[in-house]
Design a protein around this motif. Structure first.
Motif, PDB file in Angstrom:
ATOM      1  N   SER A 138       0.826  -1.203   0.000  1.00 41.51           N
ATOM      2  CA  SER A 138       0.000   0.000   0.000  1.00 41.51           C
ATOM      3  C   SER A 138       0.863   1.256   0.000  1.00 41.51           C
ATOM      4  O   SER A 138       0.533   2.245  -0.655  1.00 41.51           O
ATOM      5  N   PHE A 142       1.870   5.217  -2.754  1.00 41.52           N
ATOM      6  CA  PHE A 142       2.143   6.619  -2.481  1.00 41.52           C
ATOM      7  C   PHE A 142       3.606   6.974  -2.729  1.00 41.52           C
ATOM      8  O   PHE A 142       3.900   8.020  -3.276  1.00 41.52           O
TER       9      PHE A 142
ATOM     10  N   LEU B  48      -5.423  12.733   3.001  1.00 46.46           N
ATOM     11  CA  LEU B  48      -5.019  11.332   3.138  1.00 46.46           C
ATOM     12  C   LEU B  48      -4.810  10.683   1.778  1.00 46.46           C
ATOM     13  O   LEU B  48      -3.870   9.915   1.573  1.00 46.46           O
ATOM     14  N   LEU B  51      -1.387  12.051   0.464  1.00 52.14           N
ATOM     15  CA  LEU B  51      -0.142  11.746   1.160  1.00 52.14           C
ATOM     16  C   LEU B  51      -0.071  10.333   1.717  1.00 52.14           C
ATOM     17  O   LEU B  51       1.019   9.831   1.971  1.00 52.14           O
ATOM     18  N   GLY B  52      -1.210   9.724   1.929  1.00 54.73           N
ATOM     19  CA  GLY B  52      -1.210   8.424   2.585  1.00 54.73           C
ATOM     20  C   GLY B  52      -1.270   8.585   4.090  1.00 54.73           C
ATOM     21  O   GLY B  52      -0.927   9.632   4.632  1.00 54.73           O
ATOM     22  N   TYR B  53      -1.693   7.548   4.753  1.00 51.76           N
ATOM     23  CA  TYR B  53      -1.889   7.607   6.204  1.00 51.76           C
ATOM     24  C   TYR B  53      -0.611   7.969   6.944  1.00 51.76           C
ATOM     25  O   TYR B  53      -0.612   8.803   7.835  1.00 51.76           O
ATOM     26  N   ALA B  54       0.485   7.356   6.545  1.00 52.32           N
ATOM     27  CA  ALA B  54       1.733   7.507   7.291  1.00 52.32           C
ATOM     28  C   ALA B  54       2.244   8.939   7.287  1.00 52.32           C
ATOM     29  O   ALA B  54       2.865   9.383   8.246  1.00 52.32           O
ATOM     30  N   ARG B  55       1.982   9.672   6.210  1.00 53.69           N
ATOM     31  CA  ARG B  55       2.563  10.994   6.078  1.00 53.69           C
ATOM     32  C   ARG B  55       1.567  12.121   6.326  1.00 53.69           C
ATOM     33  O   ARG B  55       1.894  13.290   6.128  1.00 53.69           O
ATOM     34  N   LEU B 132      -6.009   5.138  -1.033  1.00 56.31           N
ATOM     35  CA  LEU B 132      -6.216   5.409   0.389  1.00 56.31           C
ATOM     36  C   LEU B 132      -6.984   4.274   1.050  1.00 56.31           C
ATOM     37  O   LEU B 132      -6.675   3.865   2.165  1.00 56.31           O
ATOM     38  N   ASP B 135      -4.663   1.574   1.708  1.00 58.68           N
ATOM     39  CA  ASP B 135      -3.783   1.994   2.779  1.00 58.68           C
ATOM     40  C   ASP B 135      -4.461   1.818   4.137  1.00 58.68           C
ATOM     41  O   ASP B 135      -3.901   1.223   5.062  1.00 58.68           O
ATOM     42  N   GLN B 139      -3.739  -0.507   7.355  1.00 59.86           N
ATOM     43  CA  GLN B 139      -3.577   0.030   8.702  1.00 59.86           C
ATOM     44  C   GLN B 139      -4.413  -0.738   9.702  1.00 59.86           C
ATOM     45  O   GLN B 139      -4.013  -0.923  10.850  1.00 59.86           O
TER      46      GLN B 139
END
Lengths: 221, 221
Positions: A138, A142, B48, B51-55, B132, B135, B139
């Motif tokens: 995933s 990104f 989200l 950038l994606g969850y992590a960022r 997303l 992603d 998560q």
DNA sequence: AGGATGTCTTGACGATCGTCCAAAAACTAT
DNA sequence: ATAGTTTTTGGACGATCGTCAAGACATCCT
């Protein structure tokens, strides 16, 4: 400036190990260097599997290893370099998982039985590592730094599934009824679903996956 | 301590909206509150998806909205609460995507054609939002706060796929040949793969997905 | 108009992040 | 043992994170 040491020069080259100028002079040096890289990558994989990509920091990784956080920047140019090394290392351990069973099986029933067993074992024992795989895949949606390696692993996994299915088919004198891509998509989707259920505490997840595969495999191969 | 305001009381209850003591007195109040929650959740989804969850940070989310970062803690108890709200809101927008086509189609060919078209359109236009989803689903393998909502969406998507397939089958006087779970796994796997290829710049990704589905759908339904 | 309540801004806090560097330690070769 | 190199340490840096609270602003009621 005396920081222009040999190791620093190596560190500058994060992507690929530079071709050794002469294989005979210092084979142990570079081996030692990349051996430690792998050692650290394995510690990193352990931490990533536990916390997930989003919550994993370099300090946490180092804490799980027997080194301090500073050493990570001696062996890796940055965090992305480290994670990429992890991903590549992870690959090697996974893609041959079913090969032994595939080669040894002498009948469809035997292959099916062995495959199902290994499948369940995989979910049961390596769930944490597999959720990491899905996490990293995933992430590659990104972060394009991961894309090549992820795509490569994905291809390897597709091949792995294909080897099992085509062997299963040939043991029945047939050929798989669907494409490689569709076959992988199917198994990957089922596996992912099972993993989520299993990690949520669903005790039927593995058995349900096995049932589904048992029913499906003979229809596609 | 005068921070015991009405809004603060609401904020304390992040999971579910408390039952209104009297529906007649202040219907606009709570609607306004949850309307802003949704507004902020949509801005968050936008960030989200990019950038994606992590960022993704709360400040970044606020910057994409017309508010400042502080307001997020006025409407959400914490980051997890916000993300969960996002996930739930995302669901509603997705799961009815193919319903119109499914209901309108009068023949297998028409349904297939409409489905393929919408499928391609989905990948082309909403790729960021879909990555997303994958992603966040990943998560949920780590953060159990997301699991229930993710599982619920997953189920809804399974139903969505099933509606299409079973309609397709019934238009041919048949019934789907595989289970709901397998069907969803198959399509989800194919979709995910297509998404990765598409985001990597592969211009054949969508066409290949459509070809695969065109070949596959008649064999499973 | 004025006070109460709801909404939003602003700045601060402690923590933690990736990164970097100087020096200590370990190791090699002479 | 000494000098030179490789490896490791541990602290520092600037940035950014989630969270929080005090106060400004907006809105509404009587």
């Amino acid at each position: 400036m005396r920081r222009q040491s040999g190791a620093t020069q190596r560190k500058i080259e994060p992507i690929r190990r530079p071709a050794r100028p002469s294989d005979r002079i210092e084979p142990t040096r570079v081996d030692k260097f990349s051996a430690r890289r792998i050692e650290l990558a394995e510690a990193a994989l352990e931490t990533l599997a536990e916390l997930g990509y989003a919550r994993t920091s370099l300090r946490e990784i180092a804490q799980k290893s027997e080194f301090t956080h500073g050493v990570l920047h001696y062996y890796f140019s940055d965090k992305v370099d480290l994670i990429c090394c992890c991903v590549r290392h992870y690959k090697a351990k996974c893609v041959t998982r079913y090969d032994q069973i595939t080669l040894a099986a002498q009948s469809r029933d035997e292959l099916l039985k062995g495959f199902l067993e290994k499948l369940g074992e995989t979910v049961r024992d390596d769930a944490r590592m597999h959720r990491l795989w899905y996490d990293l895949r995933s992430q590659s949606l990104f972060e394009d730094a991961f894309r090549n390696d992820v795509a490569e692993i994905d291809k390897s996994l597709e091949d792995m599934v294909w080897r099992v299915a085509s062997r299963f088919a040939s043991l029945g004198g047939r050929e798989p009824a669907v494409s490689r891509g569709a076959l992988y998509a199917l198994f990957d989707g089922l596996f992912q679903r099972c993993l989520l259920r299993h990690l949520s505490g669903d005790r039927n997840a593995i058995a349900d996956l096995q049932d589904e595969v048992k029913r499906l495999l003979p229809t596609v191969a």
